[in-house]
Design an enzyme around this catalytic site. Structure first.
Site, PDB file in Angstrom:
ATOM      1  CG  ASP A  95      -1.971   1.070   1.219  1.00  0.00           C
ATOM      2  OD1 ASP A  95      -1.847   2.004   0.410  1.00  0.00           O
ATOM      3  OD2 ASP A  95      -2.908   0.976   2.020  1.00  0.00           O
ATOM      4  CG  HIS A 112      -7.082   1.787  -5.795  1.00  0.00           C
ATOM      5  ND1 HIS A 112      -8.066   2.642  -5.350  1.00  0.00           N
ATOM      6  CD2 HIS A 112      -5.964   2.075  -5.072  1.00  0.00           C
ATOM      7  CE1 HIS A 112      -7.568   3.420  -4.393  1.00  0.00           C
ATOM      8  NE2 HIS A 112      -6.300   3.094  -4.209  1.00  0.00           N
TER       9      HIS A 112
END
Length: 427
Positions: free
Chosen positions: A241, A335
């Site tokens: 992330d 994303h």
């Protein structure tokens, strides 16, 4: 959760050591760090005294994790460019009825004094609880910001930045107003949970009668040093992330993250704006997906963060690459595709989040996710355009829920002898 990474280096927090306190009430940092592990990090072994006024003559030696120290005074506040910390607390306060500019100035002065001491590994200025005794600084950072309502309560409406205008509504929002915004915001991070909690209690007690707690959230990350080499953090979905986070070495880093020295209002020079979002991950639904399906949602390999178009984590994503069927290898609603700065007019932000887990709902559903914190020179050019685009068709949106939100103006760092926000409150 835009696809940008956190700088891993911790050396940016190191500075020349400060002189120790006089009178022999503390133990020397040199003695305390005498057996610190050798990691190549500058530890400031001759720095100021660490510990409490009643510290024993034989202090517990520290490893590099415990002895690593961030500096309170500087051009920018701490807790922005440092690497991810193992434990974090985000907390907001509202000024109490009758508290105004004078009380706010006294509070920020108290908080700044406490932050400087605790970040040096010293005891709180008064009524220390001994919770962090023997722990060392442990990379503690304490960061202060002002919410929209702070300026009206202190009679400083003319000094409220236009960049602090409320964020627009997003269709994916399910916001709990009681857990968002606030007059004052404090971010606490450390690589030792007791050090972080110690700071949280000290800050809360320092609020006294000037401010009352509005909300608090607790988070965590992988402990720095747990891996042999720095790695991009994983979130609770198991994904790397933050691969494309701007880095301090980038030539445009300061322009994207910090208000320029000549910026307006003048008191925000070298400051930044923090967007704080509590993002619940719908893990039961996410974990039903195959790994391949999860990778299609994100646009990257779960194992190593490499783009689906090939290469490794740092390989540029090829958005035009197609498979044998003529379909894009990186799906149009992935994303990572949607959040790319070059697909958002160059919009970028420095993400510095914490994961959280607050137990389970009555049906066993985990209340877990991401305490998203991002930093930018202007949220209307950083967070807002990216979130608007995500709102229109991000594949990840069906697996997350935005449950709380806040926007805070975080002034530049305090110079020696100053407290945070002094140029606003006494200007």
């Amino acid at each position: 959760m835009p696809d940008q990474s956190i700088p891993s280096a911790r050396t940016s927090t190191q500075a020349a050591p400060a002189p120790g306190p006089e009178g022999g009430h503390g133990i020397s940092r040199r003695a305390l760090l005498g057996t610190a592990g050798a990691t190549g990090i500058v530890l400031g072994a001759a720095g100021g005294a660490v510990g409490h006024a009643t510290a024993p003559a034989e202090a517990t030696p520290l490893t590099s994790v415990g002895s690593d120290r961030a500096m309170f005074h500087g051009k920018h506040q701490p807790g922005i460019t440092e690497g991810l910390q193992a434990r974090g607390h985000l907390v907001a306060f509202d000024l109490t009825a009758g508290a105004g500019r004078k009380e706010a100035a006294a509070l920020l002065r108290r908080w700044s004094t406490t932050a400087e001491r605790l970040m040096a590994g010293e005891a709180a200025p008064h009524d220390d609880t001994d919770v962090a005794r023997d722990a060392g600084p442990s990379s503690l950072t304490i960061t202060f910001g002002f919410g929209h309502g702070f300026f009206g309560r202190t009679g400083l409406e003319q000094q409220r930045p236009s960049a602090l205008d409320p964020l627009p509504d997003f269709s994916s929002d399910h916001l709990d107003k009681a857990r968002g915004e606030g007059d004052l915001w404090v971010q606490i991070g450390a690589n030792d949970a007791l050090v972080a909690f110690h700071a949280l209690r000290a800050i809360q007690k320092d609020a006294g009668g000037a401010a009352r707690l509005r909300w608090q959230m607790n988070g965590f990350n992988r402990t720095p040093g747990a891996t042999a080499h720095p790695m991009t953090a994983r979130n609770l979905m198991g994904q790397l992330d933050g691969t494309r986070n701007p880095k301090p070495a980038d030539p445009d880093f300061d322009r994207r993250v910090f208000v320029p020295a000549t910026g307006e209002p003048a008191w925000m020079a070298n400051g930044s704006y923090a967007v704080v979002r509590r993002i619940r991950m719908l893990l039961d639904d996410w974990e039903k997906l195959s790994v391949a399906a999860q990778e299609a949602v994100i646009g990257r390999r779960k194992s190593n963060g490499a783009p689906l178009s090939g290469g490794d984590e740092t390989t540029p994503m090829d958005l035009e690459k197609t498979d044998a069927k003529g379909e894009y290898v990186v799906p149009l609603n992935a994303h990572a595709r949607i959040t790319r700065p070059d697909k958002n007019g160059g919009a970028a932000m420095l993400r510095r989040p914490f994961s959280y887990h607050d137990g389970f709902d009555a049906d066993g559903t985990p209340d877990a996710g991401l305490l998203f914190v991002c930093w930018q020179a202007d949220p209307l050019r950083g967070f807002v355009p990216v979130q608007r685009k995500l709102d229109r068709g991000d594949a990840l949106s069906q697996f997350i829920r935005h449950e709380a939100s806040g926007l805070f103006a975080v002034p530049g760092g305090a110079a020696e002898g100053e407290y945070v926000g002094q140029r606003l409150l006494e200007g």
